[in-house]
Design an enzyme around this catalytic site. Structure first.
Site, PDB file in Angstrom:
ATOM      1  N   TYR A 174      21.182 -15.671 -53.323  1.00  0.00           N
ATOM      2  CA  TYR A 174      20.320 -16.442 -53.086  1.00  0.00           C
ATOM      3  C   TYR A 174      20.822 -17.149 -54.485  1.00  0.00           C
ATOM      4  O   TYR A 174      20.624 -18.937 -54.034  1.00  0.00           O
ATOM      5  CB  TYR A 174      19.818 -16.603 -52.169  1.00  0.00           C
ATOM      6  N   ARG A 207      23.302 -26.200 -55.226  1.00  0.00           N
ATOM      7  CA  ARG A 207      22.936 -26.908 -54.954  1.00  0.00           C
ATOM      8  C   ARG A 207      21.816 -27.628 -55.028  1.00  0.00           C
ATOM      9  O   ARG A 207      22.149 -28.905 -54.961  1.00  0.00           O
ATOM     10  CB  ARG A 207      22.133 -25.761 -53.047  1.00  0.00           C
ATOM     11  N   TYR A 226       8.195 -24.592 -56.517  1.00  0.00           N
ATOM     12  CA  TYR A 226       8.673 -22.579 -57.250  1.00  0.00           C
ATOM     13  C   TYR A 226       8.835 -22.259 -58.644  1.00  0.00           C
ATOM     14  O   TYR A 226       9.291 -22.465 -59.569  1.00  0.00           O
ATOM     15  CB  TYR A 226       9.581 -22.016 -56.498  1.00  0.00           C
ATOM     16  N   ARG A 261       9.176 -28.509 -46.406  1.00  0.00           N
ATOM     17  CA  ARG A 261       8.783 -27.644 -45.426  1.00  0.00           C
ATOM     18  C   ARG A 261       9.093 -28.247 -43.941  1.00  0.00           C
ATOM     19  O   ARG A 261       9.502 -27.168 -42.973  1.00  0.00           O
ATOM     20  CB  ARG A 261       6.946 -27.075 -45.185  1.00  0.00           C
ATOM     21  N   GLU A 275      11.530 -14.268 -40.825  1.00  0.00           N
ATOM     22  CA  GLU A 275      11.101 -16.044 -40.664  1.00  0.00           C
ATOM     23  C   GLU A 275      11.685 -16.676 -39.385  1.00  0.00           C
ATOM     24  O   GLU A 275      12.639 -16.152 -38.403  1.00  0.00           O
ATOM     25  CB  GLU A 275      11.978 -16.022 -41.996  1.00  0.00           C
TER      26      GLU A 275
HETATM   27  C1  3EB Z   1      10.628 -19.637 -48.196  1.00  0.00           C
HETATM   28  O1  3EB Z   1       9.619 -20.661 -48.235  1.00  0.00           O
HETATM   29  C2  3EB Z   1      11.857 -18.926 -47.787  1.00  0.00           C
HETATM   30  O2  3EB Z   1      16.445 -22.066 -49.857  1.00  0.00           O
HETATM   31  O3  3EB Z   1      17.183 -23.639 -48.423  1.00  0.00           O
HETATM   32  C3  3EB Z   1      13.090 -21.126 -45.837  1.00  0.00           C
HETATM   33  C4  3EB Z   1      13.705 -22.283 -46.071  1.00  0.00           C
HETATM   34  C5  3EB Z   1      13.672 -20.045 -47.111  1.00  0.00           C
HETATM   35  C6  3EB Z   1      14.618 -22.868 -47.260  1.00  0.00           C
HETATM   36  C7  3EB Z   1      16.022 -22.547 -48.353  1.00  0.00           C
HETATM   37  C8  3EB Z   1      14.464 -20.797 -47.691  1.00  0.00           C
HETATM   38  C9  3EB Z   1      15.200 -22.132 -47.768  1.00  0.00           C
HETATM   39  O4  3EB Z   1      11.002 -20.332 -49.843  1.00  0.00           O
HETATM   40  C10 3EB Z   1      12.863 -19.317 -47.708  1.00  0.00           C
END
Ligand code: 3EB
Length: 331
Positions: free
Chosen positions: A139, A146, A199, A212, A321
């Site tokens: 991942y 990406r 992050y 989001r 999720e």
């Molecule tokens: C998170 O909030 C959980 O890598 O495109 C959620 C939605 C998550 C999209 C992405 C990853 C992705 O980090 C994981």
């Protein structure tokens, strides 16, 4: 006035033959269509059917179709739906950063060629998402590629980040579906969560590129595309020992996101409601489905438009999720 634009759930692919395309979950269908079509190799939990599709119908105007290596797309006047799969010879995917960058390069080629330059939503499906070839989780390798593609093709990634999800599958290759348009989406962040593109490095050398949610003004509808939402507050995973508590934390996150979305709608507009969204629920362990179902029923009532599939959520400790789509009439 006709119903606002929204994806249709189909239990066969034929009803989507004239649509812009579809994403299929569960056992692969026995037939095919020329519409862009992604069959995601993850099990569906449903007593009525072995497979189910999310069909994106045409909204307005004539439909045009095109192809790129490993992918297809269709658009009408209002929106474009496309799919891409990694097709290079086996083994090449070991170079996952390069493979995911190449896939996203192709995505941007489609956007630029068609003029549907605003990316609204992506769905990312990746086999063996927790594997660590070369010492870095797949991942996290995917995120490197990406982000490099976003950097090469667009403004700084957070200014262009679509709503998204990224889930682990059991087999197959890297798969991508996407929605794009000619209008810029309203990008939403969740005040309870740090933006994923900010992050800290603990989650990988390059952060995930997504918003989001995105809120899209279509000709007669508001379309709300909510990213995969997990039990994360700030940047930390919460309730590692309880799938029920994770589910409730997700509902709190979704509720906060709906407040953000509703604040952007005109004052005389109806608001999005949790009980009226269309949901897809990614469950890590099959044995947790009923607990999650019970939690959602308690909080949102009966008759929810939801289906459950089995997939690996991108952090090992996350058990569930949830992603969702909403639509409202727009005057
Ligand atoms: C998170 O909030 C959980 O890598 O495109 C959620 C939605 C998550 C999209 C992405 C990853 C992705 O980090 C994981």
């Amino acid at each position: 006035m006709s119903a606002p634009y929204h994806p249709r759930t189909v239990d066969r692919i034929e009803p989507c033959a004239d649509g812009l395309g579809l994403i299929w979950y569960g056992s692969p269908p026995k037939t095919s269509v020329s519409a862009p079509f992604l069959s995601v190799p993850i099990p569906l939990f449903d007593h009525r059917s072995h497979g189910l599709g999310e069909c994106w119908p045409s909204a307005q105007g004539a439909v045009t179709q095109g192809e790129v290596p490993g992918g297809r797309y269709r658009h009408d006047d209002a929106l474009l739906f496309g799919v891409l799969e990694h097709t290079d010879p086996a083994g090449q995917e070991d170079q996952l950063p390069a493979a995911s960058q190449a896939l996203y390069d192709r995505l941007f080629t489609v956007l630029n060629a068609t003029g549907f330059v605003h990316l609204w939503r992506t769905w990312n499906y990746l086999p063996d998402i927790h594997g660590e070839p070369g010492g870095l989780e797949r991942y996290r390798q995917f995120n490197i590629g990406r982000q490099a593609a976003y950097a090469a093709h667009t403004l700084p990634s957070e200014q262009q980040a679509p709503a998204a999800c990224a889930l682990g599958t059991r087999r197959g290759s890297l798969q991508l579906a996407f929605l794009a348009g000619k209008v810029e989406p309203i990008r939403l962040e969740n005040p309870r969560q740090i933006s994923a593109y900010h992050y800290p490095r603990d989650y990988g050398p390059k952060s995930p590129t997504f918003s989001r949610a995105t809120l899209v003004p279509l000709p007669h509808s508001w379309l709300l595309l909510i990213s995969g939402t997990a039990s994360i507050v700030g940047h930390e995973s919460r309730h590692l020992d309880s799938v029920r508590a994770q589910t409730r934390e997700i509902l709190a996150n979704l509720s906060a996101l709906l407040s953000e979305a509703n604040a952007r709608l005109p004052e005389d507009s109806l608001g999005f409601r949790l009980s009226q969204l269309q949901y897809r629920i990614y469950v890590r362990h099959a044995g947790d489905v009923e607990k999650i179902q019970r939690e959602l029923r308690v909080c949102l009532g009966e008759g929810l438009d939801a289906h459950y599939v089995q997939a690996d959520v991108c952090r090992q400790e996350l058990l569930v999720e949830i992603e969702a789509t909403g639509s409202l009439p727009r005057s």
